[in-house]
Enzyme design. Structure first.
Site, mmCIF file in Angstrom:
data_model
loop_
_atom_site.group_PDB
_atom_site.id
_atom_site.type_symbol
_atom_site.label_atom_id
_atom_site.label_comp_id
_atom_site.label_asym_id
_atom_site.label_seq_id
_atom_site.Cartn_x
_atom_site.Cartn_y
_atom_site.Cartn_z
ATOM 1 N N HIS A 68 0.847 -1.339 0.141
ATOM 2 C CA HIS A 68 -0.113 -0.032 -0.006
ATOM 3 C C HIS A 68 0.930 1.166 0.162
ATOM 4 O O HIS A 68 2.033 1.331 0.559
ATOM 5 C CB HIS A 68 -0.858 -0.065 1.177
ATOM 6 C CG HIS A 68 -1.813 -1.151 1.313
ATOM 7 N ND1 HIS A 68 -3.117 -1.013 0.576
ATOM 8 C CD2 HIS A 68 -1.912 -2.234 1.879
ATOM 9 C CE1 HIS A 68 -3.812 -1.981 0.973
ATOM 10 N NE2 HIS A 68 -3.198 -2.836 1.753
ATOM 11 N N PRO A 69 0.299 2.185 -0.612
ATOM 12 C CA PRO A 69 1.098 3.553 -0.577
ATOM 13 C C PRO A 69 0.578 4.165 0.717
ATOM 14 O O PRO A 69 -0.367 3.806 1.388
ATOM 15 C CB PRO A 69 0.511 4.320 -1.532
ATOM 16 C CG PRO A 69 -0.675 3.784 -2.119
ATOM 17 C CD PRO A 69 -0.434 2.414 -1.608
ATOM 18 N N GLU A 91 -9.623 4.436 -2.837
ATOM 19 C CA GLU A 91 -9.953 4.196 -1.432
ATOM 20 C C GLU A 91 -9.570 5.455 -0.919
ATOM 21 O O GLU A 91 -10.111 5.696 0.265
ATOM 22 C CB GLU A 91 -9.308 2.857 -0.977
ATOM 23 C CG GLU A 91 -9.773 1.604 -1.589
ATOM 24 C CD GLU A 91 -8.700 0.488 -1.537
ATOM 25 O OE1 GLU A 91 -9.103 -0.690 -2.012
ATOM 26 O OE2 GLU A 91 -7.655 0.741 -0.909
ATOM 27 N N PHE A 121 1.272 3.236 8.345
ATOM 28 C CA PHE A 121 -0.181 3.137 8.746
ATOM 29 C C PHE A 121 -1.286 2.491 7.987
ATOM 30 O O PHE A 121 -1.180 2.801 6.832
ATOM 31 C CB PHE A 121 -0.491 4.544 9.341
ATOM 32 C CG PHE A 121 -1.830 4.818 9.961
ATOM 33 C CD1 PHE A 121 -2.336 4.116 11.065
ATOM 34 C CD2 PHE A 121 -2.815 5.254 9.130
ATOM 35 C CE1 PHE A 121 -3.601 4.380 11.660
ATOM 36 C CE2 PHE A 121 -4.169 5.463 9.591
ATOM 37 C CZ PHE A 121 -4.487 4.855 10.777
ATOM 38 N N ALA A 125 -9.618 3.152 4.448
ATOM 39 C CA ALA A 125 -9.510 4.710 4.002
ATOM 40 C C ALA A 125 -10.993 4.990 3.371
ATOM 41 O O ALA A 125 -11.268 6.196 3.044
ATOM 42 C CB ALA A 125 -8.410 5.433 3.442
#
Length: 171
Positions: A68-69, A91, A121, A125
């Site tokens: 994930h970014p 997202e 983290f 989202a």
């Protein structure tokens, strides 16, 4: 039966795992999901996915997290699929803000989280504004390492469920 699921059930296991990978980011998860075929319907797919995810070792979870970014960014820390990056952007869409102060606060909080827990983290989202994500991040900074690992894994499970649903709607 869903057309995407029916086609996926008929694929070679290696190709099936590759097709599922963007939904999670963990090769171990994708391979186990492909090995669980045939899967009858969406509900069974979601149930099977969750059961596999919860039984994976921590390194498989970390591989998914790394795909994930960082919230507010466009690139993952490791090589990932274009489809996964496109889904991440969708997202995180509500979290993108023109408010420069909000961006700086989220970036600073992300760095603090990474120093404390040693990973980015992870939060589901979808539909969340940057202020809400920042509040969640700040709250989770109070967790101990084990609690936070399991919370991050739960957030990844939720992301995967959303992506599986999106994937099944892709045709």
């Amino acid at each position: 039966m869903n057309k995407v699921l029916a086609r996926w059930n008929s694929l070679d296991p290696t190709i099936a795992a590759r097709e599922a990978l963007p939904c999670c980011g963990s090769h171990a998860w994708a391979e186990a999901l492909a090995s669980a075929r045939p899967i009858a319907d969406e509900a069974s797919l979601l149930e099977t996915s969750a059961a596999i995810w919860l039984n994976l070792p921590e390194q498989a979870w970390q591989e998914a997290f790394d795909s994930h970014p960082r919230i507010g960014q466009k690139h993952a820390q490791t090589q990932t699929t274009e489809e996964s990056l496109r889904w991440s952007a969708q997202e995180q869409h509500a979290a993108h803000s023109d408010d420069h102060a909000a961006k700086l606060a989220l970036d600073a909080a992300n760095r603090l989280y990474e120093r404390r827990f040693g990973r980015i983290f992870i939060v589901c989202a979808s539909g969340k504004k940057s202020a809400e994500i920042l509040a969640i991040l700040e709250s989770r900074m109070q967790n101990d390492a084990a609690t936070e690992l399991h919370e991050a894994a739960e957030q990844q499970r939720q992301i995967t469920q959303l992506r599986l649903h999106r994937w099944l709607e892709s045709e």
